[in-house]
Design a protein around this motif. Structure first.
Motif, mmCIF file in Angstrom:
data_model
loop_
_atom_site.group_PDB
_atom_site.id
_atom_site.type_symbol
_atom_site.label_atom_id
_atom_site.label_comp_id
_atom_site.label_asym_id
_atom_site.label_seq_id
_atom_site.Cartn_x
_atom_site.Cartn_y
_atom_site.Cartn_z
ATOM 1 N N HIS A 122 15.651 57.953 17.411
ATOM 2 C CA HIS A 122 14.635 57.756 18.447
ATOM 3 C C HIS A 122 14.984 56.579 19.350
ATOM 4 C CE1 HIS A 122 12.583 60.893 16.536
ATOM 5 N NE2 HIS A 122 11.407 60.345 16.301
ATOM 6 N N ALA A 123 15.489 55.500 18.773
ATOM 7 C CA ALA A 123 15.855 54.318 19.558
ATOM 8 C C ALA A 123 16.954 54.665 20.565
ATOM 9 C CB ALA A 123 16.315 53.192 18.636
ATOM 10 N N LEU A 124 17.958 55.411 20.114
ATOM 11 C CA LEU A 124 19.041 55.817 21.009
ATOM 12 C C LEU A 124 18.522 56.713 22.131
ATOM 13 C CD1 LEU A 124 21.826 56.586 18.359
ATOM 14 C CD2 LEU A 124 21.778 54.650 19.945
ATOM 15 N N VAL A 125 17.674 57.669 21.773
ATOM 16 C CA VAL A 125 17.131 58.592 22.774
ATOM 17 C C VAL A 125 16.246 57.850 23.768
ATOM 18 C CG1 VAL A 125 15.590 60.561 23.154
ATOM 19 C CG2 VAL A 125 17.251 60.614 21.283
ATOM 20 N N ILE A 126 15.378 56.985 23.270
ATOM 21 C CA ILE A 126 14.448 56.262 24.139
ATOM 22 C C ILE A 126 15.199 55.426 25.169
ATOM 23 C CG2 ILE A 126 12.733 54.394 24.221
ATOM 24 C CD1 ILE A 126 11.683 55.505 21.505
ATOM 25 N N TRP A 127 16.227 54.689 24.718
ATOM 26 C CA TRP A 127 16.956 53.834 25.650
ATOM 27 C C TRP A 127 17.741 54.663 26.652
ATOM 28 C CZ3 TRP A 127 15.350 49.330 26.616
ATOM 29 C CH2 TRP A 127 14.813 48.516 25.618
ATOM 30 N N CYS A 128 18.343 55.754 26.218
ATOM 31 C CA CYS A 128 19.069 56.628 27.150
ATOM 32 C C CYS A 128 18.122 57.248 28.175
ATOM 33 C CB CYS A 128 19.810 57.724 26.384
ATOM 34 S SG CYS A 128 21.237 57.153 25.435
ATOM 35 N N PHE A 129 16.985 57.729 27.703
ATOM 36 C CA PHE A 129 16.017 58.363 28.599
ATOM 37 C C PHE A 129 15.391 57.342 29.545
ATOM 38 C CE2 PHE A 129 14.787 62.580 26.310
ATOM 39 C CZ PHE A 129 16.136 62.923 26.262
ATOM 40 N N LEU A 130 15.098 56.141 29.043
ATOM 41 C CA LEU A 130 14.532 55.102 29.913
ATOM 42 C C LEU A 130 15.527 54.717 31.001
ATOM 43 C CD1 LEU A 130 12.613 52.686 27.491
ATOM 44 C CD2 LEU A 130 11.637 54.181 29.246
ATOM 45 N N TYR A 131 16.802 54.652 30.640
ATOM 46 C CA TYR A 131 17.831 54.368 31.640
ATOM 47 C C TYR A 131 17.796 55.434 32.736
ATOM 48 C CZ TYR A 131 22.413 53.456 33.724
ATOM 49 O OH TYR A 131 23.431 53.180 34.604
ATOM 50 N N ALA A 132 17.688 56.695 32.327
ATOM 51 C CA ALA A 132 17.635 57.791 33.292
ATOM 52 C C ALA A 132 16.398 57.678 34.183
ATOM 53 C CB ALA A 132 17.637 59.133 32.559
ATOM 54 N N LEU A 133 15.270 57.322 33.596
ATOM 55 C CA LEU A 133 14.023 57.225 34.362
ATOM 56 C C LEU A 133 14.052 56.062 35.346
ATOM 57 C CD1 LEU A 133 11.431 57.970 31.529
ATOM 58 C CD2 LEU A 133 12.091 59.495 33.403
ATOM 59 N N TYR A 134 14.590 54.923 34.924
ATOM 60 C CA TYR A 134 14.603 53.736 35.787
ATOM 61 C C TYR A 134 15.660 53.820 36.879
ATOM 62 C CZ TYR A 134 11.151 50.836 33.400
ATOM 63 O OH TYR A 134 9.968 50.319 32.916
ATOM 64 N N THR A 135 16.812 54.415 36.574
ATOM 65 C CA THR A 135 17.902 54.487 37.556
ATOM 66 C C THR A 135 17.924 55.800 38.317
ATOM 67 O OG1 THR A 135 19.486 55.413 35.970
ATOM 68 C CG2 THR A 135 19.314 53.003 36.090
ATOM 69 N N GLN A 136 17.212 56.815 37.790
ATOM 70 C CA GLN A 136 17.214 58.165 38.343
ATOM 71 C C GLN A 136 18.613 58.789 38.298
ATOM 72 O OE1 GLN A 136 15.003 58.317 42.122
ATOM 73 N NE2 GLN A 136 13.893 56.474 41.479
ATOM 74 N N LEU A 137 19.397 58.337 37.325
ATOM 75 C CA LEU A 137 20.709 58.899 37.056
ATOM 76 C C LEU A 137 20.692 59.521 35.661
ATOM 77 C CD1 LEU A 137 22.942 55.943 38.330
ATOM 78 C CD2 LEU A 137 22.439 58.071 39.549
ATOM 79 N N TYR A 138 21.532 60.504 35.431
ATOM 80 C CA TYR A 138 21.639 61.184 34.143
ATOM 81 C C TYR A 138 20.361 61.936 33.752
ATOM 82 C CZ TYR A 138 25.707 58.121 33.470
ATOM 83 O OH TYR A 138 26.897 57.453 33.600
ATOM 84 N N VAL A 139 19.455 62.163 34.704
ATOM 85 C CA VAL A 139 18.233 62.910 34.386
ATOM 86 C C VAL A 139 18.586 64.331 33.951
ATOM 87 C CG1 VAL A 139 16.050 63.827 35.280
ATOM 88 C CG2 VAL A 139 16.826 61.536 35.954
#
Length: 256
Positions: A122-139
């Protein structure tokens, strides 16, 4: 949707927290549904059933949603780095909220020690997904990653049937075969496709090293779980292991 997207993109953190609270509300509502008697008699089984009920809702919702995004917008598969639509961004936001809720539920219920692998995932997924949400990359990459939720539906059903001591039922037999198929098609294939994309495009991807390490850790975890799944469902070591009726082995039995 067009009016909602600017709000989500300008406040991704609070949006995730709102989604997490929605899943918490779903957790409370699902407790009103009937529960098998054998589940009620054991505290761990009771908690696990409630936890899996919310997970099932998330998997059905996001698995279908992710597949729909790719069917409607095929660019999602090829432009993992920069492509996204309002619906795909909302999907990642909602799914991140679920993982925050689930991690919180595991920790606050006192099951963190016995569920450390889920918390790591969950920690790995949350940080990856948050990165996508904040940068709008890798969505788009996050949307593809949610293909695994198709398999999670059969994984959750498998565990719920084990909680209800229904391993000898026809439903369990059919589900274990379906689970094997979806594990290979939607979990292993998805993970390896994303890993290949990162390695193939590593030289120009932003923070490619972080995502590659995260993917490798998750790849190791899903391969280990795949081995455990095959061993438990297709190569059982003993009748006692199959039945799992010893109280001191309940948690291990359910996790296999």
């Amino acid at each position: 949707m067009e009016a909602l997207l600017p709000v989500l993109k300008s406040h991704p953190g609070p949006s995730v927290l709102v989604c997490s609270l929605i899943f918490r509300l779903a957790h409370q509502l699902l407790q009103r549904l009937p529960v098998p008697k054998v589940v009620k008699q054991d505290a761990f089984r009771s908690w696990k059933w409630k936890n899996l009920s919310v997970s099932m809702v998330h998997s059905v919702l996001t698995g279908i949603w992710a597949l729909t995004c790719v069917v409607v917008w095929p660019e999602t598969l090829s432009d993992i780095y920069s492509y996204h639509t309002p619906l795909s961004y909302l999907l990642v936001c909602i799914s991140t909220g679920y993982f925050v809720h689930d991690a919180t539920d595991i920790i606050l219920s006192g099951h963190a020690k016995g569920s450390w692998e889920f918390l790591l995932h969950h920690a790995l997924v949350i940080w990856c997904f948050l990165y996508a949400l904040y940068t709008q990359l890798y969505v788009a990459g996050a949307v593809i990653a949610l293909f695994v939720e198709v398999n999670s539906v059969t994984l959750h059903l498998r565990l719920m049937l084990k909680l209800a001591s229904a391993q000898s039922s026809t439903l369990y037999y059919v589900n274990k075969l379906t689970n094997l198929f979806t594990y290979v098609m939607f979990r292993l294939t998805t993970q390896f496709y994303l890993t290949w994309f990162i390695i193939h495009n590593y030289s120009w991807l932003d923070h490619g090293g972080y995502f590659l390490v995260s993917m490798m850790v998750m790849n190791i975890m899903i391969l280990i779980y795949f081995y455990r799944l095959l061993r438990a469902d297709f190569f059982p070591r003993s009748c006692a292991g199959q039945n799992g009726m010893h109280n001191n082995n309940t948690k291990k039995f359910i996790s296999d």
